[in-house]
Design a protein around this motif. Structure first.
Motif, PDB file in Angstrom:
ATOM      1  N   PHE A  32       0.838  -1.205   0.000  1.00 38.07           N
ATOM      2  CA  PHE A  32       0.000   0.000   0.000  1.00 38.07           C
ATOM      3  C   PHE A  32       0.872   1.254   0.000  1.00 38.07           C
ATOM      4  CE2 PHE A  32      -2.279   3.523   1.753  1.00 38.07           C
ATOM      5  CZ  PHE A  32      -3.592   3.369   1.324  1.00 38.07           C
ATOM      6  N   ARG A  33       0.467   2.205  -0.874  1.00 39.35           N
ATOM      7  CA  ARG A  33       1.126   3.503  -0.874  1.00 39.35           C
ATOM      8  C   ARG A  33       0.198   4.524  -1.513  1.00 39.35           C
ATOM      9  NH1 ARG A  33       5.634   5.748  -4.235  1.00 39.35           N
ATOM     10  NH2 ARG A  33       5.333   3.901  -5.519  1.00 39.35           N
ATOM     11  N   ARG A  39       4.513  13.071  -2.932  1.00 30.03           N
ATOM     12  CA  ARG A  39       4.883  12.673  -1.571  1.00 30.03           C
ATOM     13  C   ARG A  39       4.015  11.506  -1.113  1.00 30.03           C
ATOM     14  NH1 ARG A  39       4.005  18.120  -1.042  1.00 30.03           N
ATOM     15  NH2 ARG A  39       2.147  17.663   0.221  1.00 30.03           N
ATOM     16  N   THR A  40       4.637  10.579  -0.440  1.00 29.22           N
ATOM     17  CA  THR A  40       3.891   9.466   0.141  1.00 29.22           C
ATOM     18  C   THR A  40       3.191   9.942   1.406  1.00 29.22           C
ATOM     19  OG1 THR A  40       5.438   7.826  -0.732  1.00 29.22           O
ATOM     20  CG2 THR A  40       4.055   7.150   1.120  1.00 29.22           C
ATOM     21  N   GLU A  41       1.879   9.741   1.458  1.00 26.07           N
ATOM     22  CA  GLU A  41       1.086  10.190   2.587  1.00 26.07           C
ATOM     23  C   GLU A  41       1.116   9.147   3.708  1.00 26.07           C
ATOM     24  OE1 GLU A  41      -1.041  13.174   2.877  1.00 26.07           O
ATOM     25  OE2 GLU A  41       0.491  13.690   1.382  1.00 26.07           O
ATOM     26  N   PRO A  42       1.487   9.534   4.920  1.00 22.58           N
ATOM     27  CA  PRO A  42       1.439   8.588   6.054  1.00 22.58           C
ATOM     28  C   PRO A  42       0.000   8.418   6.523  1.00 22.58           C
ATOM     29  CG  PRO A  42       2.171  10.745   6.810  1.00 22.58           C
ATOM     30  CD  PRO A  42       1.997  10.863   5.318  1.00 22.58           C
ATOM     31  N   LEU A  43      -0.462   7.186   6.544  1.00 21.76           N
ATOM     32  CA  LEU A  43      -1.833   6.899   6.954  1.00 21.76           C
ATOM     33  C   LEU A  43      -1.850   5.773   7.974  1.00 21.76           C
ATOM     34  CD1 LEU A  43      -3.655   6.883   3.473  1.00 21.76           C
ATOM     35  CD2 LEU A  43      -3.664   8.733   5.162  1.00 21.76           C
ATOM     36  N   ARG A  48      -5.917   3.169   5.674  1.00 24.64           N
ATOM     37  CA  ARG A  48      -5.386   2.434   4.516  1.00 24.64           C
ATOM     38  C   ARG A  48      -6.340   1.321   4.094  1.00 24.64           C
ATOM     39  NH1 ARG A  48       0.133   0.287   6.352  1.00 24.64           N
ATOM     40  NH2 ARG A  48      -0.394   1.089   8.407  1.00 24.64           N
ATOM     41  N   ARG A  49      -6.860   0.596   5.037  1.00 25.68           N
ATOM     42  CA  ARG A  49      -7.784  -0.497   4.712  1.00 25.68           C
ATOM     43  C   ARG A  49      -9.060   0.044   4.078  1.00 25.68           C
ATOM     44  NH1 ARG A  49      -8.998  -3.010   9.929  1.00 25.68           N
ATOM     45  NH2 ARG A  49      -9.698  -4.929   8.918  1.00 25.68           N
ATOM     46  N   LEU A  50      -9.529   1.180   4.568  1.00 22.33           N
ATOM     47  CA  LEU A  50     -10.731   1.773   3.991  1.00 22.33           C
ATOM     48  C   LEU A  50     -10.502   2.196   2.550  1.00 22.33           C
ATOM     49  CD1 LEU A  50     -13.603   2.865   4.160  1.00 22.33           C
ATOM     50  CD2 LEU A  50     -12.662   4.959   5.191  1.00 22.33           C
ATOM     51  N   LEU A  51      -9.395   2.854   2.268  1.00 23.21           N
ATOM     52  CA  LEU A  51      -9.098   3.269   0.894  1.00 23.21           C
ATOM     53  C   LEU A  51      -8.945   2.055  -0.020  1.00 23.21           C
ATOM     54  CD1 LEU A  51      -6.595   6.231   1.410  1.00 23.21           C
ATOM     55  CD2 LEU A  51      -8.958   6.358   0.575  1.00 23.21           C
ATOM     56  N   ALA A  52      -8.291   1.010   0.465  1.00 24.32           N
ATOM     57  CA  ALA A  52      -8.117  -0.196  -0.344  1.00 24.32           C
ATOM     58  C   ALA A  52      -9.466  -0.825  -0.674  1.00 24.32           C
ATOM     59  CB  ALA A  52      -7.225  -1.199   0.389  1.00 24.32           C
ATOM     60  N   LEU A  53     -10.335  -0.909   0.316  1.00 21.78           N
ATOM     61  CA  LEU A  53     -11.660  -1.485   0.077  1.00 21.78           C
ATOM     62  C   LEU A  53     -12.418  -0.692  -0.976  1.00 21.78           C
ATOM     63  CD1 LEU A  53     -14.044  -3.386   0.839  1.00 21.78           C
ATOM     64  CD2 LEU A  53     -14.663  -1.706   2.587  1.00 21.78           C
ATOM     65  N   ASP A 154      -3.745 -10.002   5.116  1.00 24.51           N
ATOM     66  CA  ASP A 154      -4.465 -11.271   5.165  1.00 24.51           C
ATOM     67  C   ASP A 154      -5.924 -11.083   5.566  1.00 24.51           C
ATOM     68  OD1 ASP A 154      -4.134 -10.581   7.787  1.00 24.51           O
ATOM     69  OD2 ASP A 154      -3.174 -12.448   8.408  1.00 24.51           O
ATOM     70  N   ASP A 155      -6.473  -9.897   5.272  1.00 19.84           N
ATOM     71  CA  ASP A 155      -7.874  -9.628   5.598  1.00 19.84           C
ATOM     72  C   ASP A 155      -8.787 -10.574   4.827  1.00 19.84           C
ATOM     73  OD1 ASP A 155      -6.145  -7.274   5.884  1.00 19.84           O
ATOM     74  OD2 ASP A 155      -7.930  -6.274   6.642  1.00 19.84           O
ATOM     75  N   GLU A 156      -9.785 -11.092   5.503  1.00 16.59           N
ATOM     76  CA  GLU A 156     -10.686 -12.052   4.867  1.00 16.59           C
ATOM     77  C   GLU A 156     -11.428 -11.445   3.683  1.00 16.59           C
ATOM     78  OE1 GLU A 156     -14.386 -15.048   6.071  1.00 16.59           O
ATOM     79  OE2 GLU A 156     -13.280 -13.946   7.607  1.00 16.59           O
TER      80      GLU A 156
END
Length: 267
Positions: A32-33, A39-43, A48-53, A154-156
């Motif tokens: 994840f980035r 610039r890479t945003e620190p989250l 991060r999981r919410l954005l990925a979903l 490893d989120d289901e």
């Protein structure tokens, strides 16, 4: 139940970039980035999981669904509280990253997501003819088809997307190797097939693609060496009879496979 599919719409036709000059880019392949204005945003992990979903879902996601998926170990109201916290911790960037309605959430159309673009490239490769244009081949070679989707997570809820992407990129790498071979870009064809083999060392079709790429460039010795090496792996890992002759055995299996209407085994 129908499994969710990756978002296939073109992410590059977005409206105005709400961050100004730099288009936000979300990287999910290999890890994840989030990059904004270079610039890479620190989250935090929740954000991060919410954005990925949201990046992996095509339609708006109901808030309650997002909360239940991402915080499945929490009761309903507690999960919603965690979701609100993840949104809050996005800070001033939240409005530019997420279109938030009272009951549902959607990733902003101004964000470019690497896996969405890579999925489109795979679709183009798999749907193209053998005489793909040089431009299409260069675009495919520039795409990241090497990395898995968030391999350290490893989120289901994520597993179906990881499996979909893995199969998609393996099929695309094999097809790309064939397209490159047809275009006589032999080195790139070998590289694409090697990427598929390294991603799944037991995948028969990946070894087929590599052997054919070696043969097409005139390196029959490399093709034969690879067959023998692959045969040795099968014997050691799967307990096949080491006394068998790999070339004869694989050649016979290949002919049988073709005779039955399949693609053969290796050769």
């Amino acid at each position: 139940m129908t499994s969710p599919a990756l978002h296939l719409d073109d992410p590059t036709d977005a409206t105005a970039d709400r961050f100004g000059e730099g288009i936000p880019r979300l990287y999910l392949l290999g890890g994840f980035r989030l990059v904004v204005d270079g610039r890479t945003e620190p989250l935090g992990i929740g954000s991060r999981r919410l954005l990925a979903l949201l990046a992996l879902r095509k339609a708006p996601v109901p808030r309650i669904t997002a909360a239940q998926l991402l915080w499945s170990d929490c009761a309903g109201e507690r999960a919603l509280t965690e979701l609100r916290g993840a949104l809050y911790r996005l800070g001033p960037s939240r409005a530019a990253l997420i279109d938030a309605a009272p009951r549902e959430l959607l990733l902003s159309g101004s964000i470019r997501v690497d896996v969405r673009e890579a999925w489109q490239t795979c679709t183009a490769v798999l749907g193209s003819s053998a005489d793909a244009s040089d431009r299409a081949l260069r675009a495919a070679l520039a795409c990241n088809l090497d990395d898995d989707l968030l391999p350290d997570w490893d989120d289901e809820w994520l597993r179906v997307f990881q499996d979909q992407w893995r199969q998609r990129r393996l099929h695309a790498l094999e097809a790309l190797s064939a397209r490159l071979t047809a275009a006589r870009w032999h080195g790139a064809a070998v590289d694409a097939a090697l990427a598929a083999v390294h991603a799944d060392p037991y995948r028969v079709s990946a070894h087929q693609a590599l052997t054919r790429a070696f043969t097409a460039e005139g390196n029959r010795h490399e093709a034969l060496r690879h067959i023998v090496t692959y045969w040795d792996v099968l014997c050691r890992e799967l307990g096949l009879d080491l006394s068998d002759d790999p070339v004869a055995s694989l050649g016979a299996a290949d002919r049988e496979g073709r005779a039955s209407g399949g693609d053969g085994i290796i050769l």
